[in-house]
Design a protein around this motif. Structure first.
Motif, PDB file in Angstrom:
ATOM      1  N   THR A 308       0.833  -1.208   0.000  1.00 13.97           N
ATOM      2  CA  THR A 308       0.000   0.000   0.000  1.00 13.97           C
ATOM      3  C   THR A 308       0.863   1.251   0.000  1.00 13.97           C
ATOM      4  OG1 THR A 308      -1.787  -1.157   1.164  1.00 13.97           O
ATOM      5  CG2 THR A 308      -1.791   1.256   1.252  1.00 13.97           C
ATOM      6  N   GLU A 309       1.918   1.239   0.815  1.00 12.23           N
ATOM      7  CA  GLU A 309       2.834   2.386   0.859  1.00 12.23           C
ATOM      8  C   GLU A 309       3.425   2.657  -0.515  1.00 12.23           C
ATOM      9  OE1 GLU A 309       7.034   3.774   3.025  1.00 12.23           O
ATOM     10  OE2 GLU A 309       6.059   1.890   3.603  1.00 12.23           O
ATOM     11  N   GLU A 312       0.578   3.938  -3.090  1.00 10.78           N
ATOM     12  CA  GLU A 312       0.112   5.290  -2.806  1.00 10.78           C
ATOM     13  C   GLU A 312       1.041   6.354  -3.373  1.00 10.78           C
ATOM     14  OE1 GLU A 312      -2.450   4.706   1.343  1.00 10.78           O
ATOM     15  OE2 GLU A 312      -0.313   5.249   1.433  1.00 10.78           O
ATOM     16  N   ALA A 313       2.309   6.001  -3.620  1.00  8.99           N
ATOM     17  CA  ALA A 313       3.264   6.967  -4.170  1.00  8.99           C
ATOM     18  C   ALA A 313       3.091   7.172  -5.666  1.00  8.99           C
ATOM     19  CB  ALA A 313       4.693   6.508  -3.875  1.00  8.99           C
ATOM     20  N   PRO A 315      -0.135   7.313  -7.751  1.00 11.32           N
ATOM     21  CA  PRO A 315      -1.558   7.310  -8.132  1.00 11.32           C
ATOM     22  C   PRO A 315      -1.733   7.446  -9.644  1.00 11.32           C
ATOM     23  CG  PRO A 315      -0.920   9.409  -7.137  1.00 11.32           C
ATOM     24  CD  PRO A 315       0.231   8.477  -6.932  1.00 11.32           C
ATOM     25  N   ALA A 370      -4.080  -4.295  -1.298  1.00  9.24           N
ATOM     26  CA  ALA A 370      -3.424  -2.998  -1.475  1.00  9.24           C
ATOM     27  C   ALA A 370      -3.926  -2.305  -2.737  1.00  9.24           C
ATOM     28  CB  ALA A 370      -1.910  -3.184  -1.532  1.00  9.24           C
ATOM     29  N   ASP A 371      -4.147  -3.078  -3.776  1.00  7.81           N
ATOM     30  CA  ASP A 371      -4.655  -2.513  -5.029  1.00  7.81           C
ATOM     31  C   ASP A 371      -6.043  -1.908  -4.815  1.00  7.81           C
ATOM     32  OD1 ASP A 371      -4.800  -1.937  -7.764  1.00  7.81           O
ATOM     33  OD2 ASP A 371      -5.694  -3.881  -8.230  1.00  7.81           O
ATOM     34  N   THR A 374      -5.933   1.614  -3.135  1.00  2.00           N
ATOM     35  CA  THR A 374      -5.132   2.696  -3.723  1.00  2.00           C
ATOM     36  C   THR A 374      -5.573   2.950  -5.167  1.00  2.00           C
ATOM     37  OG1 THR A 374      -3.420   1.125  -4.426  1.00  2.00           O
ATOM     38  CG2 THR A 374      -3.132   2.167  -2.269  1.00  2.00           C
TER      39      THR A 374
END
Length: 557
Positions: A308-309, A312-313, A315, A370-371, A374
């Protein structure tokens, strides 16, 4: 003027006086000790702990890939098996210095015999042993010299602990006699934008204090340069600095053909720097960092947080994640700890994951979660795929977990030769040029003695890449490059000419590749690629490409 040839890292050029790396500490004497075993054991334990903490501190200071390498070295220093070996020698009446020296040497020989990833760790063991022995002797560990002025560093090779913290105000360039384009020295030099030529065997003849020009673009070290040579080199360095400061644009050829330039990342911490350097997404996210430092597989929750981290960087951007690439050459007790005589050809990559499918399913679960949380465009690929059936297996299991875009890495010649059939059951292919070269040339990519064979410019490797590029065009599927070859600016043009639709590399290489692509249109790229394919050797292909590219480059405004 004479020229010493090696493998250049990047496009940089620098000049300055030579300073040679200090020689290793001499081997300790095997004379009997005068202190008690308890006292010696305490000395050794203290020295090992000090060295491990120092390595961790250097890693934290350096960050990026260097941190991963140095933390692995720290773990190596405190390996329980090594501690047992040292204790056994102390019990024989040996000194702490000799016990460390002999135990580390025995362990190093075992790793060298295994080869592959573990073989590469043998050189790291030597560095750790030197640091522990230096602490026991109360002397500085051999390291980078400090002549009191800027210099060109010449060494057999550099330990990761030294490369990670090079003072770039003093080290103008780096020359090594050993190693190849995928060695730790080369990877860290590329990450830190150090002008470097590696594998320059004849550099052993360089004399302390003599002035040299290090031309990474040409892979040449010039000795006894004339004033005119020095001036040309200085002008080139100034032009390159000016180009690097130009506004960042998306990767493209001069005719507007888009060539997305993506970043290779080893952990989420590097995402911000990659974005700042113009990465249009991620072409290879290595997930091993979550697994290799653990005695058990990370939980789904731990994996999801890291993924996820990362996502998120970026988008709205493409992020290609490679599922765990480990196995017999990177032994994990929870994956596959069986001994294999030739681990590079053993149960690794997708083979290891199929044998421990629960780990693959947990990783896909975490990625899908995670997908969903985000806005990035997640692509997931499997490593070391060798058959159409393996490609189909991975695509199907990824679909089961809601992964929208599932592909394969092309690292094995068999996959390249059947690329049309592999792409018929996969959404995309990404060529790992490091391993593809290794398996094509039958040359361990981590073995210094075969570094000369580990060159992605070899026409045999280029032909395999063309097979994949052609298959991508026929099937309408994307074909990316995520090996170190994409960071070579002229080779990047060749790769596009062979059918690559995106290029992924260390973020610091993005500016050079972006600037070089803008000098050629798509027809130029195909012509330069065809010229390279006519050669019989890697050097011949590189020269043929340079000659084909030169007339067009000279006409650029």
């Amino acid at each position: 003027m004479t020229e010493i040839r090696g493998v250049g890292i990047g496009l940089g050029v620098a000049q300055g006086p030579v300073a040679r790396m200090a020689e290793p500490l001499p081997a300790p004497s095997d004379a009997p000790r005068t202190s008690s075993q308890t006292e010696e054991a305490a000395r050794v334990a203290d020295a090992v702990a000090v060295v491990a903490r120092e390595l961790e501190q250097r890693g934290a200071q350096a960050g990026g890939a260097a941190q991963d390498v140095l933390e692995a070295q720290a773990m190596m220093a405190e390996d329980p098996m090594l501690a047992d070996e040292i204790t056994a020698r102390l019990a024989q009446g040996k000194t702490g210095e000799w016990a460390v020296f002999d135990a580390f040497a025995a362990f190093r020989d075992q790793l060298t015999a295994v080869g592959g990833y573990l073989g590469e760790r043998a050189a790291d063991l030597d560095d750790v042993a030197q640091r522990v022995i230096a602490h026991l002797r109360g002397v500085p560990a051999p390291g980078v010299p400090d002549p009191g002025h800027p210099f060109v560093l010449v060494a057999k090779d550099l330990a990761p602990a030294d490369t990670a913290l090079l003072d770039l105000d003093k080290v103008l360039a780096l020359i090594t006699t050993d190693g190849g384009p995928t060695s730790h020295t080369a990877i860290l030099a590329r990450e830190k934008s150090i002008v470097a030529v590696v594998g320059a065997v004849q550099a052993v003849s360089l004399v302390e204090g003599e002035t040299v020009i290090v031309d990474a673009a040409a892979g040449v070290v010039t000795t006894q340069p004339s004033d005119a040579d020095l001036k040309r080199a200085a002008n080139r360095a100034a032009d390159r600095a000016e180009a690097a400061s130009a506004p960042i644009t998306d990767g493209a050829l001069s005719d507007g053909t888009p060539v997305p330039l993506l970043a290779n990342l080893g952990n989420p911490a590097g995402a911000a720097d990659a974005v700042a350097l113009g990465a249009e997404g991620v072409g290879l996210f290595r997930t091993e960092f979550l697994f290799l430092s653990s005695s058990q597989a990370p939980t789904v929750e731990e994996q999801r947080a890291s993924y996820t981290e990362l996502l998120e960087a970026f988008p709205g951007k493409k992020v290609v994640v490679r599922v765990l690439d480990a196995g017999a050459d990177k032994p994990l007790a929870f994956l596959n700890d069986s001994h294999e005589e030739n681990p590079a050809l053993g149960v690794r990559g997708i083979r290891a994951l199929r044998a421990s499918e629960d780990i693959l399913r947990e990783q896909l679960t975490a990625l899908a979660q995670a997908d969903a949380a985000t806005a990035a465009d997640l692509w997931v690929m499997a490593p070391m795929v060798a058959t159409v059936e393996e490609a189909s297996y991975f695509t199907e299991i990824a679909r089961d977990y809601g992964i929208k875009t599932a592909g394969v890495m092309v690292e094995v010649p068999a996959t390249a030769l059947l690329a049309d059939r592999v792409l018929a059951v996969s959404d995309f292919a990404s060529i790992g040029t490091n391993d593809l070269t290794q398996y094509t040339m039958a040359a361990d990519r981590l073995l210094g003695s075969t570094a000369g064979f580990q060159d992605p410019w070899h026409p045999a490797v280029l032909r395999l890449i063309r097979e994949v590029g052609t298959a991508g065009q026929t099937t309408g599927k994307p074909v990316g490059i995520c090996g170190e070859a994409a960071a070579d600016p002229l080779l990047a043009v060749v790769l596009v000419g062979l059918g690559a639709t995106s290029l992924s590399m260390a973020p610091t290489a993005l500016a050079d590749v972006r600037a070089t692509l803008l000098q050629y249109n798509f027809d130029d790229a195909r012509a330069i690629a065809e010229a390279a394919l006519t050669a019989d050797s890697a050097d011949g292909a590189r020269i043929a490409a340079q000659q084909a590219a030169a007339p067009k480059k000279e006409t650029q405004p």
